[in-house]
Design an enzyme around this catalytic site. Structure first.
Site, PDB file in Angstrom:
ATOM      1  CD1 TRP A 103      -2.042  -2.164   2.014  1.00 52.03           C
ATOM      2  CD2 TRP A 103      -2.935  -1.386   0.117  1.00 52.03           C
ATOM      3  NE1 TRP A 103      -3.033  -3.033   1.613  1.00 52.03           N
ATOM      4  CE2 TRP A 103      -3.594  -2.578   0.469  1.00 52.03           C
ATOM      5  CE3 TRP A 103      -3.321  -0.713  -1.053  1.00 52.03           C
ATOM      6  CZ2 TRP A 103      -4.633  -3.127  -0.299  1.00 52.03           C
ATOM      7  CZ3 TRP A 103      -4.360  -1.252  -1.820  1.00 52.03           C
ATOM      8  CH2 TRP A 103      -4.993  -2.439  -1.440  1.00 52.03           C
ATOM      9  CG  ASP A 173      -3.145   3.850   4.265  1.00 45.92           C
ATOM     10  OD1 ASP A 173      -4.220   3.681   4.871  1.00 45.92           O
ATOM     11  OD2 ASP A 173      -2.792   3.149   3.297  1.00 45.92           O
ATOM     12  CE  LYS A 197      -8.318  -3.377   4.347  1.00 48.15           C
ATOM     13  NZ  LYS A 197      -7.672  -2.442   3.443  1.00 48.15           N
TER      14      LYS A 197
END
Ligand SMILES: *Cc1c(COP(=O)(O)O)cnc(C)c1O
Length: 361
Positions: A103, A173, A197
């Site tokens: 990511w 993030d 999530k």
């Protein structure tokens, strides 16, 4: 009651059962309105109360200072990979990135479209098994970007990066560990997280951004891609993802009613401790992340034998553990044990691992 199995999915992931039960009722009629939650106008009173409660609970849970805005956006964390540099970088300026996984790499690729990227550190040489101990920050970075939890590789920052340039602000993030533990928002300029999530369903991105950064962002971008637009319109510039925001509100209530972020951290620590202890004391399972960098959200482990891994995954699936297969870039197994995953499920997994070990020694 509908039969539910242990869902170890990395995302979209398990949600608290009481939240789902309440949402189920609200689909047909929200409160006593006679109109389902998805059928209410986003400008109407019912939804206005939902988004206001979602924001105020968010502020209460994370103790967010008044000079930060809470936004509910769309496009996932992946849009934030671009939106942050798009708003804060120009061709001559630099941002520092800490590269701890796939990511983070994707976020670097997007930042390069708008400015200069200095990779302050990377753990790619060890297949991202660790959080780098040292960073080479640049002197004039506009911001420092990091990924607080690496969903795929099972590593997590213990604390925020430090000792970067005074002029830079932190961008995080936090998609896969947001609200899993207390967070000192005042240390950050921008925090973003795809909801799927730890907060709710896919389709909503939570953004927490400092006022002065909203103001300093470029005003030469498409309206939907400026933080300013969404801050001024209180996330209602266009039709927001109403159902997702509603579910997040319910999840925030659930977090509050279960003791807030401190209690989440205590539970998450215990769940992760039990699972890592089982892995460490086993003769066939090994953790893939360096112990000091281990994630409390995504526990990655292997047997060291791809066939045995495949058998474990197959047998675990057969007895009711969903999505225990690791990401292909690590292999083996991954157990994602976010806030909503109950400790009973961790005990069940540990028992199953012991049985598998006994049968395969
Ligand atoms: C899942 C995930 C993403 C991607 O999120 P989208 O909402 O699908 O764009 C980004 N970063 C991290 C850390 C993730 O876990």
């Amino acid at each position: 009651m509908t039969h539910r199995i242990w869902n170890l999915s990395a995302g979209p992931a398990a949600l608290p059962e009481p939240v789902l039960v309440e949402a189920q009722e609200s689909l047909l009629s929200f409160g006593n309105t006679g109109i389902g939650i998805c059928e209410h106008s986003h400008r109407g009173r019912a939804f206005t109360e939902v988004i206001e409660e979602a924001e105020s609970l968010c502020r209460e849970l994370a103790d967010i200072p008044d000079n930060y805005r809470v936004l509910f956006l769309q496009g996932g964390a992946s849009t934030q990979f671009a939106m942050a540099p798009m708003n804060f970088l120009t061709p001559g300026t630099t941002a520092d990135y800490i590269v701890t996984g796939s990511w983070a790499k994707k976020s670097v690729a997007q930042a390069k479209l708008f400015g200069h990227v200095n990779v302050a550190s990377t753990s790619e040489a060890t297949n991202f098994s660790t959080i780098p101990a040292n960073n080479s920050f640049s002197e004039q970075a506009r911001y420092v970007h990091f990924t607080s939890n690496n969903t795929i590789f099972g590593t997590q920052f213990r604390t925020e990066p430090e000792e970067f340039s005074d002029d830079a602000f932190l961008v995080c993030d936090a998609s896969s560990d947001i609200f899993s533990r207390p967070i000192d928002v005042s240390k950050y300029g921008l925090i973003y997280a795809g909801a799927q999530k730890n907060l709710g369903p896919s389709g909503v991105t939570l953004v927490i951004i400092r006022d002065d950064l909203v103001e300093s962002g470029s005003d030469q971008l498409a309206s939907m891609l400026q933080y300013r637009t969404h801050a001024e319109a209180h996330s209602m510039y266009n039709t927001p993802p109403t159902f997702g925001i509603y579910l997040i509100m319910l999840v925030f209530r659930w977090i509050r009613d279960n003791g807030g972020l401190t209690a989440m951290e205590t539970r998450n620590r215990e769940k992760a401790r039990l699972l890592y202890e089982a892995i460490d004391s086993s003769s066939i399972f090994h953790g893939t992340a360096e112990a000091s960098s281990r994630s409390q959200m995504n526990v990655t482990f292997v047997t060291g034998d791809a066939d045995k891994d495949a058998r474990f995954i197959q047998e675990a699936t057969a007895v009711g553990f969903n999505a225990v297969k690791g990401h292909r870039s690590v292999g083996g197994m991954r157990a994602s044990i976010y806030n909503a995953f109950p400790i009973e499920g961790v005990h069940a997994l540990i028992r199953f691992m012991a049985e598998f070990e006994h049968a395969n020694i």
